[in-house]
Write an enzyme that holds these catalytic residues in place. Structure first.
Site, mmCIF file in Angstrom:
data_model
loop_
_atom_site.group_PDB
_atom_site.id
_atom_site.type_symbol
_atom_site.label_atom_id
_atom_site.label_comp_id
_atom_site.label_asym_id
_atom_site.label_seq_id
_atom_site.Cartn_x
_atom_site.Cartn_y
_atom_site.Cartn_z
ATOM 1 N N ASP A 215 38.096 34.609 61.299
ATOM 2 C CA ASP A 215 38.319 34.381 59.827
ATOM 3 C C ASP A 215 36.946 34.384 58.875
ATOM 4 O OD1 ASP A 215 39.495 32.973 57.846
ATOM 5 O OD2 ASP A 215 38.916 30.939 58.315
ATOM 6 N N ASP B 176 32.959 33.093 47.825
ATOM 7 C CA ASP B 176 34.544 33.354 48.509
ATOM 8 C C ASP B 176 34.556 32.503 49.811
ATOM 9 O OD1 ASP B 176 36.973 34.033 48.884
ATOM 10 O OD2 ASP B 176 36.851 36.089 49.160
ATOM 11 N N ASP C 250 36.233 32.989 55.819
ATOM 12 C CA ASP C 250 36.042 32.376 54.569
ATOM 13 C C ASP C 250 35.678 30.828 54.996
ATOM 14 O OD1 ASP C 250 37.410 34.267 52.786
ATOM 15 O OD2 ASP C 250 39.071 33.682 54.006
ATOM 16 N N GLU D 174 37.778 45.555 46.543
ATOM 17 C CA GLU D 174 37.257 44.891 47.764
ATOM 18 C C GLU D 174 38.090 45.380 48.884
ATOM 19 O OE1 GLU D 174 38.055 40.869 47.339
ATOM 20 O OE2 GLU D 174 36.937 40.130 49.452
ATOM 21 N N TRP E 246 41.855 42.739 45.138
ATOM 22 C CA TRP E 246 41.971 42.532 46.547
ATOM 23 C C TRP E 246 43.363 42.577 46.951
ATOM 24 C CZ3 TRP E 246 44.288 39.015 49.550
ATOM 25 C CH2 TRP E 246 44.144 39.121 51.041
ATOM 26 N N LYS F 295 38.444 45.408 53.158
ATOM 27 C CA LYS F 295 38.808 44.322 54.359
ATOM 28 C C LYS F 295 39.181 45.174 55.807
ATOM 29 C CE LYS F 295 40.680 39.580 55.239
ATOM 30 N NZ LYS F 295 41.388 38.570 54.927
ATOM 31 N N ASP G 77 32.599 41.790 50.720
ATOM 32 C CA ASP G 77 32.984 40.377 51.101
ATOM 33 C C ASP G 77 32.235 40.460 52.536
ATOM 34 O OD1 ASP G 77 34.185 38.236 52.592
ATOM 35 O OD2 ASP G 77 35.539 38.046 50.986
ATOM 36 N N HIS H 74 30.854 39.063 47.840
ATOM 37 C CA HIS H 74 31.687 37.967 48.071
ATOM 38 C C HIS H 74 31.022 37.281 48.919
ATOM 39 C CE1 HIS H 74 36.095 37.985 46.206
ATOM 40 N NE2 HIS H 74 34.873 38.269 45.309
ATOM 41 N N HIS I 126 34.288 40.508 55.726
ATOM 42 C CA HIS I 126 35.528 41.372 55.886
ATOM 43 C C HIS I 126 35.135 42.624 56.860
ATOM 44 C CE1 HIS I 126 38.038 40.233 52.226
ATOM 45 N NE2 HIS I 126 37.969 39.202 52.950
HETATM 46 C C1 RNT Z 1 40.665 37.960 50.847
HETATM 47 C C2 RNT Z 1 39.503 38.078 49.914
HETATM 48 C C3 RNT Z 1 39.768 37.741 48.370
HETATM 49 C C4 RNT Z 1 40.392 36.149 48.428
HETATM 50 C C5 RNT Z 1 40.383 35.722 47.149
HETATM 51 C C6 RNT Z 1 41.334 34.555 47.149
HETATM 52 O O1 RNT Z 1 40.407 38.080 52.305
HETATM 53 O O2 RNT Z 1 38.304 37.773 50.598
HETATM 54 O O3 RNT Z 1 38.536 37.946 47.704
HETATM 55 O O4 RNT Z 1 39.519 35.494 49.302
HETATM 56 O O5 RNT Z 1 41.007 36.592 46.360
HETATM 57 ZN ZN ZN Z 2 36.551 37.960 49.245
#
Ligand code: RNT
Ligand code: ZN
Length: 421
Positions: A296, A328, A298, A228, A187, A230, A261, A288, A264
């Site tokens: 956000d 994640d 995460d 990955e 990523w 986003k 993810d 993820h 994302h």
């Molecule tokens: C970032 C991605 C990635 C990170 C990690 C720390 O938006 O989700 O996976 O969270 O690499």
């Molecule tokens: Zn991620």
């Protein structure tokens, strides 16, 4: 207590059996599904390099300053051990390159080597864990104006290409040593805050850089690569080079794993819906699992609709064996171990709920175009005694059932975390 759980499980499994569901079999498949637990919730994406430049320009942000953060590798490992002891089943550790053992000196990201991960391999053997890997393309002075592999500066690109190559070598080394396939995830944060007329140029550069990183083949039994995407990040609101379309195309063309993810994408976009689409063209997907909130991506995983729908789609598509379930999230406002345990257990609960659905019956109703009964059955299953199955699963795996982990975390906080000053 144990007796109550066992008799609760018996009653529940009779109820499920009436609907044609064998809870023992489901417990087996849940037990055989490893989560790839991310290392970076333990220390707020800190890592063990000395020269940290924070997360600025990475599109990521960690907020909070909860006490008890591990100060060194041994404390970090103690914390992980505690985390794994509170999650039922056997799991994997997802390491970031910035978490290498640099006790002999940090050589720079373009020069890291398998030796920096030897102590992790030894530890993993000791803990009976497998390892996945992530290259670290952020929190570093060589991230120039938010760009790494897709930037205009050739030296910057070359530096990060070297890093990517080293990470693949390390992944293969880990896989070989643990006799397992180590999934290497890429990523990058690359992108821009505002209108970017050179998107085409940046994406062409990214494609070229990735081609170079991936040139060297490694045995797939020891390592495989994942990419990955986003949609946007903090400070890269208008443009992110590694978008979904970019990596979907790249993964299909190069036979890679696609990382989805779930934080994302646009908040109303369903990642669950993508599963049966991308699996038409891909063999494997890495998830993820996280909780996107507004901008956000995460937050700690809760047992919410996006996660349960995702697990349902994986089960209904028959792709549980092809899907690597990574976590994640990072939250520094509360007990970090508690964050891990909640997020991991909720991910497992979502999978358990999906496995406990009468999928054959639901698919039959699909074919009969009986949409009322299909929806009604799904709704009825929301109040089936899945908690009794979960508790039994915990008991069987020697971890606290129900809310028993809260007390464990409270004790660990008092006896260990709060002693770190
Ligand atoms: C970032 C991605 C990635 C990170 C990690 C720390 O938006 O989700 O996976 O969270 O690499
Ligand atoms: Zn991620």
């Amino acid at each position: 207590m144990n007796r109550e759980i066992i008799s609760g499980y018996r009653k529940a499994s009779e109820k499920y059996a009436d609907c044609g569901i064998d809870t023992d079999l489901i417990i087996d498949s849940l037990e055989n599904t490893a989560l790839s637990v991310h290392c970076w919730q333990a220390d707020d994406v800190g890592g063990f390099e000395n020269a940290q430049s924070g997360l600025e320009g990475s599109g990521l942000q960690v907020t909070g300053n909860y006490p008890g953060k591990p100060r060194a590798m041994d404390e970090f490992r103690d914390d992980l051990q505690k985390v794994f002891s509170l999650i039922p089943g056997h799991h994997r550790l997802s390491l970031h390159a910035s978490y290498g053992d640099f006790s002999s000196g940090f050589p720079g990201r373009d020069k890291i080597a398998p030796e920096h991960f030897q102590s992790w391999i030894d530890w993993a053997k000791d803990q009976n864990l497998k390892i996945d890997f992530n290259s670290t393309f952020f929190a570093h002075p060589m991230v120039k104006n938010g760009y790494t592999l897709s930037g205009f500066d050739k030296d910057i690109r070359n530096y990060w290409i070297e890093h990517g190559k080293k990470c693949r070598e390390i992944s293969s080394f880990i896989g070989q040593n643990l006799n397992d396939c180590c999934i290497h995830n890429i990523w990058i944060p690359d992108g821009s805050k505002d209108i970017t007329p050179s998107k085409m140029e940046h994406r062409t550069l990214l494609k070229d850089s990735l081609d170079r990183i991936l040139e060297q083949p490694y045995p797939p039994e020891y390592m495989k690569d994942a990419v990955e995407s986003k949609l946007f990040g903090i400070g890269s609101e208008t443009f992110v080079a590694g978008s979904h379309e970019f990596y979907l195309g790249y993964a299909i063309r190069n036979n890679l794993i696609l990382t989805l993810d779930i934080g994302h994408f646009h908040p109303t976009e369903s990642v669950a819906d993508k599963i049966s689409a991308v699996y038409q063209y891909l063999d494997e997907v890495l998830l993820h699992v996280t909780r996107g909130l507004r901008w956000d991506s995460d937050h700690i995983v809760t047992l919410n609709d996006p996660v349960t729908e995702l697990m349902q789609e994986i089960v209904w598509s028959g792709k549980l064996m092809n899907t690597h379930i990574g976590l994640d999230f990072f939250d520094a406002t509360l007990n970090r171990i508690g964050a891990y345990v909640l997020g991991a257990r909720n991910t497992q609960k979502a999978l358990l709920q999906a496995l406990l659905l009468p999928s054959d019956k639901l698919k039959e109703l699909d074919r009969q175009e009986n949409y009322f009964e299909r929806l009604a059955l799904l709704e009825e299953f929301k109040t089936m005694p899945f908690g009794a199955v979960w508790d039994y699963f915990c008991l069987k795996n020697n971890v606290p059932p129900g809310d028993g982990y809260i007390e464990e975390i409270r004790k660990y906080e008092k006896n260990v975390l709060m002693q770190r000053k």
